[in-house]
Structure formats: structure tokens, C-alpha cells
Design a protein around this motif. Structure first.
Motif, PDB file in Angstrom:
ATOM      1  N   TYR A 100       0.873  -1.199   0.012  1.00 28.94           N
ATOM      2  CA  TYR A 100       0.158  -0.036   0.148  1.00 28.94           C
ATOM      3  C   TYR A 100       0.770   1.461  -0.071  1.00 28.94           C
ATOM      4  O   TYR A 100       0.685   2.247  -0.642  1.00 28.94           O
ATOM      5  CB  TYR A 100      -0.896  -0.077   1.141  1.00 28.94           C
ATOM      6  CG  TYR A 100      -1.726   1.184   1.363  1.00 28.94           C
ATOM      7  CD1 TYR A 100      -2.922   1.472   0.655  1.00 28.94           C
ATOM      8  CD2 TYR A 100      -1.323   2.275   2.369  1.00 28.94           C
ATOM      9  CE1 TYR A 100      -3.637   2.705   0.804  1.00 28.94           C
ATOM     10  CE2 TYR A 100      -2.107   3.219   2.548  1.00 28.94           C
ATOM     11  CZ  TYR A 100      -3.288   3.502   1.821  1.00 28.94           C
ATOM     12  OH  TYR A 100      -3.944   4.919   1.749  1.00 28.94           O
ATOM     13  N   ALA A 101       1.873   1.239   0.742  1.00 30.65           N
ATOM     14  CA  ALA A 101       2.633   2.335   0.863  1.00 30.65           C
ATOM     15  C   ALA A 101       3.555   2.625  -0.676  1.00 30.65           C
ATOM     16  O   ALA A 101       3.728   3.760  -1.030  1.00 30.65           O
ATOM     17  CB  ALA A 101       3.829   2.053   1.808  1.00 30.65           C
ATOM     18  N   THR A 108       4.216   5.554  -5.536  1.00 32.80           N
ATOM     19  CA  THR A 108       4.126   5.455  -7.023  1.00 32.80           C
ATOM     20  C   THR A 108       3.401   6.568  -7.580  1.00 32.80           C
ATOM     21  O   THR A 108       3.790   7.433  -8.701  1.00 32.80           O
ATOM     22  CB  THR A 108       3.837   4.210  -7.468  1.00 32.80           C
ATOM     23  OG1 THR A 108       4.501   3.105  -7.167  1.00 32.80           O
ATOM     24  CG2 THR A 108       3.701   4.094  -8.939  1.00 32.80           C
ATOM     25  N   GLY A 109       2.248   6.847  -6.865  1.00 36.97           N
ATOM     26  CA  GLY A 109       1.175   8.044  -7.467  1.00 36.97           C
ATOM     27  C   GLY A 109       1.987   9.281  -7.533  1.00 36.97           C
ATOM     28  O   GLY A 109       1.913  10.184  -8.284  1.00 36.97           O
ATOM     29  N   ILE A 164       5.169  13.828  -9.811  1.00 32.06           N
ATOM     30  CA  ILE A 164       6.340  14.570  -9.965  1.00 32.06           C
ATOM     31  C   ILE A 164       6.874  14.379 -11.496  1.00 32.06           C
ATOM     32  O   ILE A 164       7.298  15.367 -12.115  1.00 32.06           O
ATOM     33  CB  ILE A 164       7.604  14.134  -9.336  1.00 32.06           C
ATOM     34  CG1 ILE A 164       7.085  14.395  -7.880  1.00 32.06           C
ATOM     35  CG2 ILE A 164       8.971  14.800  -9.408  1.00 32.06           C
ATOM     36  CD1 ILE A 164       6.792  15.712  -7.416  1.00 32.06           C
ATOM     37  N   PHE A 165       6.815  13.113 -12.117  1.00 32.29           N
ATOM     38  CA  PHE A 165       7.254  13.044 -13.468  1.00 32.29           C
ATOM     39  C   PHE A 165       6.430  13.785 -14.533  1.00 32.29           C
ATOM     40  O   PHE A 165       7.121  14.146 -15.487  1.00 32.29           O
ATOM     41  CB  PHE A 165       7.258  11.446 -13.962  1.00 32.29           C
ATOM     42  CG  PHE A 165       8.505  10.601 -13.233  1.00 32.29           C
ATOM     43  CD1 PHE A 165       9.331  11.280 -12.504  1.00 32.29           C
ATOM     44  CD2 PHE A 165       8.750   9.619 -13.676  1.00 32.29           C
ATOM     45  CE1 PHE A 165      10.281  10.469 -11.955  1.00 32.29           C
ATOM     46  CE2 PHE A 165       9.868   8.847 -13.434  1.00 32.29           C
ATOM     47  CZ  PHE A 165      10.585   9.054 -12.452  1.00 32.29           C
ATOM     48  N   ASN A 166       5.195  13.921 -14.346  1.00 32.97           N
ATOM     49  CA  ASN A 166       4.252  14.666 -15.320  1.00 32.97           C
ATOM     50  C   ASN A 166       4.678  16.048 -15.065  1.00 32.97           C
ATOM     51  O   ASN A 166       4.614  16.689 -16.319  1.00 32.97           O
ATOM     52  CB  ASN A 166       2.883  14.346 -14.817  1.00 32.97           C
ATOM     53  CG  ASN A 166       2.313  13.003 -15.067  1.00 32.97           C
ATOM     54  OD1 ASN A 166       2.947  12.383 -15.841  1.00 32.97           O
ATOM     55  ND2 ASN A 166       1.490  12.565 -14.407  1.00 32.97           N
ATOM     56  N   LEU A 181      13.200   2.383  -8.028  1.00 33.13           N
ATOM     57  CA  LEU A 181      13.098   3.607  -7.603  1.00 33.13           C
ATOM     58  C   LEU A 181      12.272   4.133  -6.328  1.00 33.13           C
ATOM     59  O   LEU A 181      12.398   4.825  -5.403  1.00 33.13           O
ATOM     60  CB  LEU A 181      13.018   4.476  -8.949  1.00 33.13           C
ATOM     61  CG  LEU A 181      12.837   6.142  -8.650  1.00 33.13           C
ATOM     62  CD1 LEU A 181      14.067   6.542  -7.999  1.00 33.13           C
ATOM     63  CD2 LEU A 181      12.458   6.583 -10.021  1.00 33.13           C
ATOM     64  N   VAL A 182      10.911   3.515  -6.613  1.00 30.38           N
ATOM     65  CA  VAL A 182       9.707   3.891  -5.820  1.00 30.38           C
ATOM     66  C   VAL A 182      10.208   3.240  -4.173  1.00 30.38           C
ATOM     67  O   VAL A 182       9.755   3.889  -3.260  1.00 30.38           O
ATOM     68  CB  VAL A 182       8.759   3.090  -6.330  1.00 30.38           C
ATOM     69  CG1 VAL A 182       7.561   3.360  -5.199  1.00 30.38           C
ATOM     70  CG2 VAL A 182       8.158   3.606  -7.536  1.00 30.38           C
TER      71      VAL A 182
END
Length: 244
Positions: free
Chosen positions: A170-171, A176-177, A182-184, A196-197
Motif C-alpha cells: 500500500y505504501a 508510486t502515485g 512529479i514525473f508529469n 526507484l519507488v
């Protein structure tokens, strides 16, 4: 004339064993370094009273924060046990941790008591030991960060085991979201990798614990100085910030 009955308890091995057994249960406070350090009357029950009071305070802080969550209250969780160590030494601090855990076991159940013990009970005992030995803030914060990080993963594992669900997953989904957002913003057209996550999740936990342990030191520095049991002085740059 009847001869006096000899006292077999004097000088006998059995009597010596009994005295040694009693000394383990009722320690000789006249030789206790804690009572000598505090200048306390050996016959005074203040050691037991203060230990019980501070241990109860530690347990009640955890209890109140569970039902009425207040973020800043977490800073005080390890302090009562650390103060016991500073005032009365290792044995009293260990008994304080035990009393707090038993109290929480009765009031909230063993699971919540274990969550207090790891990491806050162990953390309070460790901080008391380090501050009593005048350890530097950098080492104490490093060791405290290790303990709190371990405690965080231990609680994730324990709660996941009891709920039958993977809280780490869940964390990871939540992080990831956040990373995708941030990537967007940065215009990166790429999905974040699992490594990475998870690395960012661990880094966030470590940073949070560093900040927490640092705040515990700042509060303890102010509080313990007023109680007459000062902890080591902070680094100069922290003293400058506190003076401002």
C-alpha cells in the motif's frame, strides 16, 4: 541451668544464601550510585515512586495519542524512560520500560504494548544511556534513526501480519502515485521503476525519523536542563538556531 540454644542462622551457609537472595530482591540503596548521585536518603522510596510515575506517564502518553492523535505528542514518547535513566540509572529505566509495557498490555492489549516497546521504549532507554554517558548528538541521532527505522518496518510487518494485508505494498502504491505526479510536472514520459519507488519510500522513512529524533533531542535538551538532569550540549549551529 539450661544452656542457651545456639543460633544456627549465624555463620551458616544457608543464612549466607538467604541474605544473598534477599539482597537481590531488596538492593542496598546505600551503595547505589544512583542515590549517591542524586543525594537521596537511602531509606526514601523516591526511586520507586518516580520510576512508577514516569513509566505511567509514558504509557498514558501513548494511550492518549492513540485515541486522540496529536502529532507533536510523539516527541515525548521516549522522554519519560530516558529521564528515569538519567536520574536513577540502568536498572530503574529497565523497570520503567517493563511497567509501561505491562500497563499498556492491560489497558490496550499486548499488540499496542509491543508497538510502544518497539521502538519508543527501547529508544527511551537507549537515549538515556547515551545522554548519561555524554555521547555526542551526531552519534545519538544516528543510533536513534536506526532504531526508529527498524521500529517502523517492524510495525509495518506486525500490522500486516495481523490484518492479513501487505501495508508495504500500500505504501509503495502511494509513493508510486506521487512519483508519477512529479514525473508529469517535469515532463518525463516514463513509468517509475519498482526499485526507484521502494528506494524513495525507504529514504522518506529515514528522513522522517532523522527529523523526529532531532526534535526529541531539542525538546529533551530544554526539558532535562530544567529538571536538573542535563543532556550533552547540541552542536554550535543548533545552539545558534535555538538562541535565535
Amino acid at each position: 541451668m539450661t544452656a542457651p540454644i545456639p543460633n544456627n542462622s549465624q555463620g551458616s551457609p544457608e543464612a549466607d544464601d538467604d541474605r544473598g537472595w534477599l539482597d537481590d530482591i531488596v538492593p542496598n540503596l546505600e551503595k547505589s550510585p544512583e542515590t549517591q548521585r542524586q543525594g537521596v536518603d537511602p531509606n526514601s522510596p523516591i526511586v520507586m515512586v518516580e520510576t512508577a510515575f514516569l513509566a505511567s506517564a509514558a504509557g498514558l502518553l501513548w494511550l492518549v495519542n492513540f485515541y486522540f492523535p496529536l502529532g507533536p505528542m510523539m516527541i515525548f514518547f521516549p522522554l519519560p524512560i530516558a529521564i528515569i535513566y538519567l536520574r536513577w540509572g540502568n536498572r530503574a529505566a529497565g523497570m520503567g520500560v517493563l511497567v509501561a509495557v505491562l500497563l499498556l498490555s492491560v489497558l490496550m492489549g499486548p499488540v499496542r504494548a509491543i508497538q510502544f516497546l518497539i521502538p519508543y521504549g527501547v529508544l527511551g532507554w537507549t537515549f538515556g544511556s547515551l545522554w548519561f554517558r555524554r555521547s555526542r548528538w551526531s552519534f545519538a541521532i544516528f543510533l536513534g534513526t536506526v532504531l526508529t527505522t527498524f521500529g517502523t518496518f517492524f510495525r509495518i510487518w506486525l500490522v500486516s501480519l495481523l490484518l492479513g494485508d501487505d501495508l508495504w505494498l500500500y505504501a509503495t502504491i502511494q509513493v508510486t502515485g506521487f512519483v508519477e505526479w512529479i514525473f508529469n510536472i517535469l515532463g518525463i514520459l516514463q513509468q517509475p521503476s519498482l526499485n526507484l519507488v521502494q528506494g524513495l519510500t525507504v529514504a522518506a522513512i529515514v528522513v522522517k525519523n532523522i527529523v523526529y529524533v532531532g526534535l526529541v533531542h531539542v525538546v529533551a535538551y530544554i526539558l532535562c536542563n530544567r529538571l536538573g538532569n542535563p543532556i550533552p550540549d547540541p552542536p554550535k549551529w543548533i545552539q545558534v538556531l535555538m538562541d535565535e
